[in-house]
Design an enzyme around this catalytic site. Sequence first.
Site, short mmCIF file in Angstrom:
data_model
loop_
_atom_site.label_atom_id
_atom_site.label_comp_id
_atom_site.label_asym_id
_atom_site.label_seq_id
_atom_site.Cartn_x
_atom_site.Cartn_y
_atom_site.Cartn_z
N ARG A 285 -13.21 -14.30 -50.33
CA ARG A 285 -13.05 -14.54 -51.76
C ARG A 285 -11.69 -14.01 -52.18
O ARG A 285 -11.11 -13.16 -51.50
CB ARG A 285 -14.16 -13.88 -52.58
CG ARG A 285 -14.11 -12.35 -52.61
CD ARG A 285 -14.89 -11.83 -53.83
NE ARG A 285 -15.14 -10.40 -53.79
CZ ARG A 285 -14.25 -9.45 -54.09
NH1 ARG A 285 -13.00 -9.77 -54.42
NH2 ARG A 285 -14.59 -8.18 -54.05
N GLU B 154 -12.58 -4.83 -62.67
CA GLU B 154 -11.28 -5.05 -62.00
C GLU B 154 -10.31 -5.75 -62.93
O GLU B 154 -10.69 -6.25 -63.99
CB GLU B 154 -11.47 -5.93 -60.76
CG GLU B 154 -11.67 -5.16 -59.46
CD GLU B 154 -10.39 -4.55 -58.94
OE1 GLU B 154 -9.33 -4.66 -59.60
OE2 GLU B 154 -10.43 -3.92 -57.86
N ASP C 127 -6.11 0.93 -54.29
CA ASP C 127 -6.68 -0.33 -54.77
C ASP C 127 -5.69 -1.00 -55.72
O ASP C 127 -4.59 -1.36 -55.32
CB ASP C 127 -8.05 -0.02 -55.40
CG ASP C 127 -8.90 -1.24 -55.59
OD1 ASP C 127 -8.35 -2.35 -55.65
OD2 ASP C 127 -10.14 -1.12 -55.72
N ASN D 221 -9.16 -11.84 -54.57
CA ASN D 221 -9.22 -10.46 -55.03
C ASN D 221 -8.13 -10.28 -56.08
O ASN D 221 -7.86 -11.18 -56.87
CB ASN D 221 -9.09 -9.52 -53.81
CG ASN D 221 -9.65 -8.15 -54.07
OD1 ASN D 221 -10.64 -8.01 -54.77
ND2 ASN D 221 -9.01 -7.13 -53.53
N ASN E 79 -4.55 -6.22 -52.57
CA ASN E 79 -4.65 -5.46 -53.82
C ASN E 79 -3.26 -5.11 -54.34
O ASN E 79 -2.23 -5.49 -53.76
CB ASN E 79 -5.45 -4.17 -53.56
CG ASN E 79 -6.93 -4.37 -53.82
OD1 ASN E 79 -7.31 -4.87 -54.87
ND2 ASN E 79 -7.76 -4.00 -52.86
CA CA Z 1 -9.01 -4.39 -56.24
#
Ligand code: CA
Length: 298
Positions: free
Chosen positions: A104, A21, A203, A106, A153
């Site tokens: 959490r 990521e 995403d 991101n 995201n």
């Molecule tokens: Ca992501």
Amino acid sequence: MAVGFSNDWKTVVNYACLLGEGPLWDTINKILLWVDIEAGDIHQYSPVRNEHKITKVGHLISAVALKSSGAIIATLQNGFANVNIKNNTIEYISQPELHLNNNRFNDGKCDPAGRFWAGSMDYISGKEKAGSLYVLDTDLSVSCKISDVTCSNGLAWSSDHTMFYYIDTPTQQVVAYNYNIITGEISNKRVIITIPKENGYPDGMTIDQEGMLWIALWEGWKVLRYNPHTGEKLFELHLPVARVTSCTFGGDTLEDLYVTTAKTGLNERELQQQPLAGFLFVYQNTGFRGSKPSTFNG
Ligand code: CA
């Protein structure tokens, strides 16, 4: 765009992340940084030296940004921290979600004024609207910009600094806000793109110098380029893996598109079908140019 460009991917290093990521091009050192959230690793790759380095942070790490000094700031599970990869130490700056055990952090990125924006999610049960989008300002204060987010995201700002683009993955939407670079205020939310579920789940995202959005599709095997002004899909870039997580431009002229992917959650059969799941990919010399990533000015 050259004919055939759309399938001209290459793997960058022979390494599979669990959940690759947050790709970020370091314009000073000419290095691509990315994270493996679940492994708790920071990856660095120098195309010039063909050198790949992994730093084990030992915590969930969801995004990194650079200060102008070259130092790394990151989002760990519950908040923002300085990460010194030379001696592998961390120093928390602020942990706005210390009390939310199932959450959490991101995706995260710096805005054009050097504030670090990052959002959160419930990563244990995927509970709806359990996350938020925060900003760490340059005075190190933290504020919540958007609440009731399910899976934060896809952050991007327009090059004229008037627009902020954002993705809460399960909505299947990219939304736009008016953005005030002086105050960091966002306002006037509207839906600009809706991605059909059969294309996968939106995403991570980046923006090119023409102002077009490049959106990574989780379970979608691709990156899509969209016009945020018309909502029109311009083209697709196909990858040999399903879980495409994020993308950014890098390289000397910011014309190479780097794409992160994941293998987490794939079953045995899927892993056999997708031997490159979790790899970092690059489309070189795309003919499109990204913007220089902003540094954290705190
Ligand atoms: Ca992501």
